[in-house]
Design a protein around this motif. Structure first.
Motif, PDB file in Angstrom:
ATOM      1  N   THR A 272       0.837  -1.194   0.000  1.00 44.64           N
ATOM      2  CA  THR A 272       0.000   0.000   0.000  1.00 44.64           C
ATOM      3  C   THR A 272       0.877   1.252   0.000  1.00 44.64           C
ATOM      4  N   GLU A 273       1.961   1.180   0.779  1.00 44.19           N
ATOM      5  CA  GLU A 273       2.851   2.341   0.885  1.00 44.19           C
ATOM      6  C   GLU A 273       3.545   2.619  -0.446  1.00 44.19           C
ATOM      7  N   SER A 276       1.062   4.432  -2.542  1.00 47.48           N
ATOM      8  CA  SER A 276       0.936   5.833  -2.108  1.00 47.48           C
ATOM      9  C   SER A 276       2.149   6.654  -2.545  1.00 47.48           C
ATOM     10  N   THR A 297      12.084   9.460  -6.011  1.00 49.32           N
ATOM     11  CA  THR A 297      11.497   9.156  -4.695  1.00 49.32           C
ATOM     12  C   THR A 297      10.870   7.757  -4.694  1.00 49.32           C
ATOM     13  N   ASN A 304      14.761   0.922  -0.640  1.00 47.79           N
ATOM     14  CA  ASN A 304      14.815   0.777   0.820  1.00 47.79           C
ATOM     15  C   ASN A 304      13.777  -0.171   1.383  1.00 47.79           C
ATOM     16  N   ASN A 305      12.679  -0.365   0.666  1.00 46.96           N
ATOM     17  CA  ASN A 305      11.574  -1.122   1.269  1.00 46.96           C
ATOM     18  C   ASN A 305      11.121  -2.344   0.496  1.00 46.96           C
TER      19      ASN A 305
ATOM     20  N   GLN B  57      16.474   3.913  10.226  1.00 47.42           N
ATOM     21  CA  GLN B  57      15.712   4.250   9.015  1.00 47.42           C
ATOM     22  C   GLN B  57      15.085   5.642   9.152  1.00 47.42           C
ATOM     23  N   ILE B  61      17.178   7.418   6.377  1.00 47.94           N
ATOM     24  CA  ILE B  61      16.588   7.099   5.066  1.00 47.94           C
ATOM     25  C   ILE B  61      15.268   7.835   4.835  1.00 47.94           C
ATOM     26  N   ARG B  63      12.662  10.088   4.053  1.00 51.44           N
ATOM     27  CA  ARG B  63      12.606  11.459   3.533  1.00 51.44           C
ATOM     28  C   ARG B  63      11.453  12.230   4.181  1.00 51.44           C
ATOM     29  N   HIS B 244       3.437  14.595   0.929  1.00 47.03           N
ATOM     30  CA  HIS B 244       3.979  14.640   2.305  1.00 47.03           C
ATOM     31  C   HIS B 244       4.566  15.993   2.698  1.00 47.03           C
ATOM     32  N   LYS B 259      -2.149   3.406   8.427  1.00 47.57           N
ATOM     33  CA  LYS B 259      -2.385   3.213   6.991  1.00 47.57           C
ATOM     34  C   LYS B 259      -1.540   2.047   6.477  1.00 47.57           C
ATOM     35  N   TYR B 260      -0.280   2.006   6.951  1.00 45.62           N
ATOM     36  CA  TYR B 260       0.615   0.955   6.457  1.00 45.62           C
ATOM     37  C   TYR B 260       0.866  -0.135   7.501  1.00 45.62           C
TER      38      TYR B 260
END
Lengths: 309, 295
Positions: A272-273, A276, A297, A304-305, B57, B61, B63, B244, B259-260
């Motif tokens: 989900t992230e 987004s 980005t 990273n994820n 993190q 990392i 942002r 963001h 949310k996550y």
């Protein structure tokens, strides 16, 4: 839910049988029951198109830009979209990415990059068409952008067919001016989405849950889905087309002639992230962030994820 | 009273409700949250201890964390400074007027008691280009900016807008605190100063300000903590967007946690927030000198 769906001929009532469950299937197992299908299309104002001298609907990217140019020359706002509600802009970006051959599976696997030329090209196309958006697109929510369309302040709206009920409900007179065509240049691929019901694996009353679910897929409910909701039914039910919104027939044409479907981009990503992050990057680029910087980005997020997990 | 204080049973009975409430509603959840901040935890599976992984993190990392931290700091400074000045001015003005004092007091305090969610939506509509203030400006031929979507500058326009709305909402609270303190100052002090030739401005500078300093420290601490954990207006006006750019620590925490479902990571943000609140409170109490005078 595979066993329940295959029992007592329930699956045979669905249009396409097991194929109707493609978006609800993971690892060969069915996890939910679809209730309807909606397709993301381009809704357009037939009167504005006529006044602008557009007689054939765009079938490729250049055709869409030409139509926008003609509409603008005729004094209309060509396209209404919401960047305030990020997924709306992201839906357009999804179409553009798919038409450029972006491979989400390869991106998830790390064998493709978000900075590859096809992603950059798709994003550049989004920037290119953004000059035809309504002036307030950056701040408009989904509802406001849709209202721009049914209030006849813009000629086109890229939206899912779930918006039909909203459009006709808010402005019933607009129904006969509203046409629909497939998003151009996608080689017959259409974004489709279903509302679905799932059942808890630990429920003590599976039979009651199944009986309840069947209410939503029986003929009465499915006819209602089409005739009142304006959504594509999932079963083979015969519905009265004259009662259904006029746009449903056009959407059915788009859906029926589609070579294949794909899901919402942001919902088809690694998490989900991740979805987004993609949505946010598209909005940032639309608002002026350079394309490569915005895509970086998403690339960084995947580094990273996703790719290091 | 002495008899009561010697009765250990009475002490336990009186202290127990607050102690239990503090322990179970605040202390234990804080300890749990600090522990989870060292774990990879999604609430569905057991927490997996990862040491400082989340913090690494968060600070190297993430942002969004950098943006959220910057915005929270901006919010903190803006709120503390503007609410101090505006609150003091309003309090000084209202204590000096006789007619309409209660009316204006209620008017300024009213936004404090209204739902932030409703106010957030209201202001969001006002700043939506299609609906609100830009439509009014357009009547005069002025093209209004994208109040909640502009992303230019180090501190972007939406942050100034939200901070101003927050000032409007909460200035009444600071004003009330200062008014309560000012009304406690003996009028004989002012009368004596006027006899000695003091002007109203000088009386404010040399009598009012020193005597309300304890309240200034309290109000500043409340404002600082309130602005660090600020969430509702931002969530309702921008949801942290675009991209963001208007996220603060609390909205970042919310997104990561709810949310996550990254509860471990969200707990790390929560712990940072807690530490920041403690540091800021310590700094304010250390540097705002409070002298006690008999009034």
């Amino acid at each position: 839910m595979t066993d329940y769906i295959k029992a007592d001929g329930w699956i045979d009532t669905f249009n396409g049988g097991e194929g109707a469950f493609s978006q609800q299937t993971y690892d060969g197992k069915i996890y939910a029951v679809p209730l309807n299908i909606a397709a993301a299309c381009v809704f357009y104002n037939t009167e504005m198109f006529e006044t602008a001298g557009i007689t054939t609907m765009p079938t490729d990217w250049q055709g869409l830009l030409d139509a926008c140019e003609k509409l603008q020359a005729a004094g209309y706002t060509p396209l209404t979209i919401s960047a305030g509600t990020a997924w709306c802009l992201s839906m357009l970006a999804g179409y553009l990415c798919d038409s450029e051959g972006v491979d989400l599976a390869a991106l998830d696997a790390g064998t493709a990059s978000w900075l590859d030329s096809n992603v950059v090209n798709a994003t550049n196309k989004m920037v290119e068409i953004s000059k035809y958006f309504q002036e307030t697109a950056a701040g408009d929510t989904n509802d406001v952008a849709t209202a721009n369309f049914y209030n006849e302040e813009a000629a086109m709206l890229i939206q899912g067919s779930w918006a039909i009920a909203q459009i006709n409900g808010a402005n019933p007179d607009f129904e006969n001016k509203c046409g629909v065509f497939a998003f151009p240049g996608t080689d017959g691929r259409v974004i489709a989405k279903s509302d679905s019901l799932a059942m808890s694996a630990t429920t003590k009353n599976p039979d009651a849950v199944i009986a309840f679910m069947k209410y939503f897929t029986d003929d009465t409910a499915q006819k209602y889905t089409a005739e009142v909701g304006g959504k594509i039914p999932v079963t083979t039910v015969e519905y009265d087309a004259s009662k259904a919104p006029a746009q449903l027939a056009y959407v059915m044409d788009v859906f029926g002639s589609a070579k294949s479907t794909f899901g919402f981009y942001n919902e088809s990503m690694a998490s989900t992230e991740a979805g987004s992050t993609f949505d946010d990057a598209m909005v940032a680029i639309y608002l002026g962030t350079p394309v490569e910087e915005g895509l970086q980005t998403v690339e960084d997020f995947y580094k990273n994820n996703v790719w290091n997990k | 009273m002495d008899k009561l204080l010697r009765d250990k049973k009475a002490i336990v009975i009186f202290v127990a409700p607050a102690f239990l409430l503090f322990t179970f509603v605040l202390f234990i959840p804080i300890c749990q949250s600090v522990y989870y901040s060292f774990c990879n935890y999604d609430a569905l599976t057991k927490p997996e201890f990862i040491g400082l992984g989340n913090y690494k993190q968060l600070f190297t990392i993430d942002r969004t964390m950098k943006i959220a931290f910057k915005n929270s700091m901006f919010f903190l400074i803006f709120s503390v400074v503007t609410q101090l000045i505006a609150g003091l001015i309003l309090a000084a003005l209202l204590t000096n007027i006789k007619k309409g004092r209660d009316f204006f007091k209620n008017v300024y305090y009213l936004p404090c008691v209204l739902s932030s969610a409703a106010l957030g939506l209201l202001w969001m509509f006002i700043f939506t280009p299609k609906l609100g203030i830009n439509q009014v400006l357009a009547q005069f031929g002025i093209k209004g900016p994208l109040w909640l979507m502009d992303t230019k500058g180090y501190i972007i326009l939406p942050m100034w807008v939200i901070a101003s709305v927050s000032l409007w909402q909460y200035v009444g609270q600071s004003m009330m605190l200062y008014m309560a303190q000012i009304s406690g100052i003996s009028s004989s002090l002012y009368e004596a100063s006027y006899i000695d030739g003091c002007t109203k401005a000088k009386a404010f500078r040399y009598i009012t300000l020193p005597l309300i300093r304890p309240m200034v420290a309290t109000a500043m601490s409340l404002n600082a903590i309130g602005s660090l954990k600020f969430f509702d207006l931002i969530f309702n006006m921008t949801e942290g967007g675009p991209n963001h750019m208007t996220d603060v620590l609390a909205t970042h925490l919310y997104q990561q946690g709810f949310k996550y479902f990254k509860y471990g990571y969200a707990s790390a943000i929560g712990t940072v927030l807690l530490v920041l609140c403690l540091i800021v409170t310590f700094i304010i109490n250390k540097f705002v000198k409070v002298d006690n005078y008999e009034m």
